[in-house]
Design a protein around this motif. Structure first.
Motif, mmCIF file in Angstrom:
data_model
loop_
_atom_site.group_PDB
_atom_site.id
_atom_site.type_symbol
_atom_site.label_atom_id
_atom_site.label_comp_id
_atom_site.label_asym_id
_atom_site.label_seq_id
_atom_site.Cartn_x
_atom_site.Cartn_y
_atom_site.Cartn_z
ATOM 1 N N GLY A 1 2.267 10.633 5.106
ATOM 2 C CA GLY A 1 2.195 9.429 4.300
ATOM 3 C C GLY A 1 2.393 8.124 5.042
ATOM 4 N N VAL A 2 2.409 8.159 6.354
ATOM 5 C CA VAL A 2 2.616 6.947 7.149
ATOM 6 C C VAL A 2 1.260 6.320 7.445
ATOM 7 N N ASP A 3 0.961 5.205 6.802
ATOM 8 C CA ASP A 3 -0.395 4.661 6.917
ATOM 9 C C ASP A 3 -0.709 4.162 8.325
ATOM 10 N N ASP A 4 0.294 3.753 9.086
ATOM 11 C CA ASP A 4 0.036 3.276 10.443
ATOM 12 C C ASP A 4 -0.542 4.345 11.344
ATOM 13 N N GLU A 5 -0.399 5.601 10.972
ATOM 14 C CA GLU A 5 -0.875 6.686 11.826
ATOM 15 C C GLU A 5 -2.353 6.999 11.605
ATOM 16 N N TYR A 6 -2.949 6.360 10.621
ATOM 17 C CA TYR A 6 -4.357 6.608 10.340
ATOM 18 C C TYR A 6 -5.210 5.584 11.090
ATOM 19 N N ASP A 7 -6.275 6.078 11.707
ATOM 20 C CA ASP A 7 -7.066 5.251 12.609
ATOM 21 C C ASP A 7 -8.243 4.565 11.927
ATOM 22 N N PHE A 8 -8.785 5.212 10.918
ATOM 23 C CA PHE A 8 -10.014 4.712 10.304
ATOM 24 C C PHE A 8 -9.809 4.610 8.798
ATOM 25 N N TRP A 9 -10.355 3.539 8.226
ATOM 26 C CA TRP A 9 -10.167 3.255 6.809
ATOM 27 C C TRP A 9 -11.488 2.883 6.158
ATOM 28 N N ARG B 1 0.848 -1.185 0.000
ATOM 29 C CA ARG B 1 0.000 0.000 0.000
ATOM 30 C C ARG B 1 0.890 1.244 0.000
ATOM 31 N N GLU B 2 0.518 2.249 -0.775
ATOM 32 C CA GLU B 2 1.339 3.446 -0.849
ATOM 33 C C GLU B 2 0.493 4.706 -0.697
ATOM 34 N N PHE B 3 1.142 5.714 -0.200
ATOM 35 C CA PHE B 3 0.520 7.016 0.022
ATOM 36 C C PHE B 3 0.273 7.706 -1.311
ATOM 37 N N VAL B 4 -0.859 8.404 -1.403
ATOM 38 C CA VAL B 4 -1.182 9.177 -2.598
ATOM 39 C C VAL B 4 -1.252 10.673 -2.261
ATOM 40 N N ARG C 1 -9.153 14.431 -6.970
ATOM 41 C CA ARG C 1 -9.296 14.606 -8.400
ATOM 42 C C ARG C 1 -8.022 14.139 -9.064
ATOM 43 N N MET C 2 -8.147 13.201 -9.999
ATOM 44 C CA MET C 2 -6.979 12.654 -10.668
ATOM 45 C C MET C 2 -7.111 12.878 -12.175
ATOM 46 N N SER C 3 -6.069 13.358 -12.789
ATOM 47 C CA SER C 3 -6.063 13.562 -14.227
ATOM 48 C C SER C 3 -4.781 12.972 -14.815
ATOM 49 N N GLY C 4 -4.735 12.891 -16.128
ATOM 50 C CA GLY C 4 -3.563 12.311 -16.759
ATOM 51 C C GLY C 4 -3.278 10.908 -16.249
ATOM 52 N N LEU C 5 -4.357 10.135 -16.058
ATOM 53 C CA LEU C 5 -4.196 8.810 -15.458
ATOM 54 C C LEU C 5 -3.356 7.887 -16.333
ATOM 55 N N ARG C 6 -2.595 7.053 -15.676
ATOM 56 C CA ARG C 6 -1.681 6.106 -16.335
ATOM 57 C C ARG C 6 -2.031 4.690 -15.909
ATOM 58 N N PRO C 7 -1.684 3.705 -16.710
ATOM 59 C CA PRO C 7 -1.954 2.320 -16.296
ATOM 60 C C PRO C 7 -1.375 1.987 -14.927
ATOM 61 N N GLU C 8 -0.246 2.581 -14.589
ATOM 62 C CA GLU C 8 0.367 2.307 -13.281
ATOM 63 C C GLU C 8 -0.401 2.918 -12.121
ATOM 64 N N ASP C 9 -1.421 3.715 -12.408
ATOM 65 C CA ASP C 9 -2.293 4.234 -11.356
ATOM 66 C C ASP C 9 -3.372 3.221 -10.977
ATOM 67 N N THR C 10 -3.451 2.126 -11.704
ATOM 68 C CA THR C 10 -4.442 1.097 -11.402
ATOM 69 C C THR C 10 -4.203 0.519 -10.020
ATOM 70 N N ALA C 11 -5.220 0.567 -9.192
ATOM 71 C CA ALA C 11 -5.105 0.104 -7.803
ATOM 72 C C ALA C 11 -6.462 0.232 -7.129
ATOM 73 N N VAL C 12 -6.547 -0.328 -5.943
ATOM 74 C CA VAL C 12 -7.668 -0.027 -5.048
ATOM 75 C C VAL C 12 -7.259 1.207 -4.242
ATOM 76 N N TYR C 13 -8.128 2.197 -4.253
ATOM 77 C CA TYR C 13 -7.851 3.446 -3.566
ATOM 78 C C TYR C 13 -8.648 3.494 -2.268
ATOM 79 N N TYR C 14 -7.951 3.817 -1.186
ATOM 80 C CA TYR C 14 -8.546 3.871 0.142
ATOM 81 C C TYR C 14 -8.442 5.277 0.710
ATOM 82 N N CYS C 15 -9.480 5.724 1.378
ATOM 83 C CA CYS C 15 -9.324 6.935 2.172
ATOM 84 C C CYS C 15 -9.202 6.528 3.634
ATOM 85 N N ALA C 16 -8.512 7.358 4.381
ATOM 86 C CA ALA C 16 -8.236 7.085 5.778
ATOM 87 C C ALA C 16 -8.275 8.383 6.561
#
Length: 128
Positions: free
Chosen positions: A110-118, A45-48, A85-100
């Motif tokens: 960008g540290v996902d462990d610091e987010y409490d709710f997903w 999982r990576e930060f956006v 809002r995402m523009s100029g999308l690329r195939p490498e942007d393919t993923a499941v997107y989560y808000c937290a």
């Protein structure tokens, strides 16, 4: 407890745009820092992007280098919602997107462990 639900994902051609929404059940959503993360198959999982409280100068924002210039995060606290809002999308942007959401984080949003709710996530697929 804050319940988050993402929406707006889908299939889009390379170069296209999408707006993802994150809606919260919490009426004091404005008290939370909100981040978007993504996870592609077989990858970590990576930060956006993330946005701070609205009171902090209108909401400080942070973006991963991979999306900088192509994504804009914003919030509407009256609607308990955060948008990506995402523009100029690329195939490498393919993923499941989560808000937290987090009541507080350190200096690095960008540290996902610091987010409490997903949220459960929304699929974004970019075709070439």
């Amino acid at each position: 407890q804050v319940h988050l639900v993402e929406s707006g994902g889908g299939l889009v051609q390379a170069g296209g745009s999408l707006r993802l929404s994150c809606s919260a059940s919490e009426t004091t959503f404005s008290d939370y820092i909100v981040g978007w993360f993504r996870q592609a198959p077989g990858k970590e999982r990576e930060f956006v992007a993330a946005i701070s409280f609205s009171g902090w100068g209108g909401g400080h924002t942070d973006y991963a280098d991979s999306v900088k210039g192509r994504c804009t995060i914003s919030r509407d606290d009256d609607k308990n919602s955060v948008y990506l809002r995402m523009s100029g999308l690329r195939p490498e942007d393919t993923a499941v997107y989560y808000c937290a959401a987090a009541g507080s984080v350190g200096s690095d949003y960008g540290v996902d462990d610091e987010y409490d709710f997903w949220g459960p996530g929304t699929q974004v697929t970019v075709s070439s």
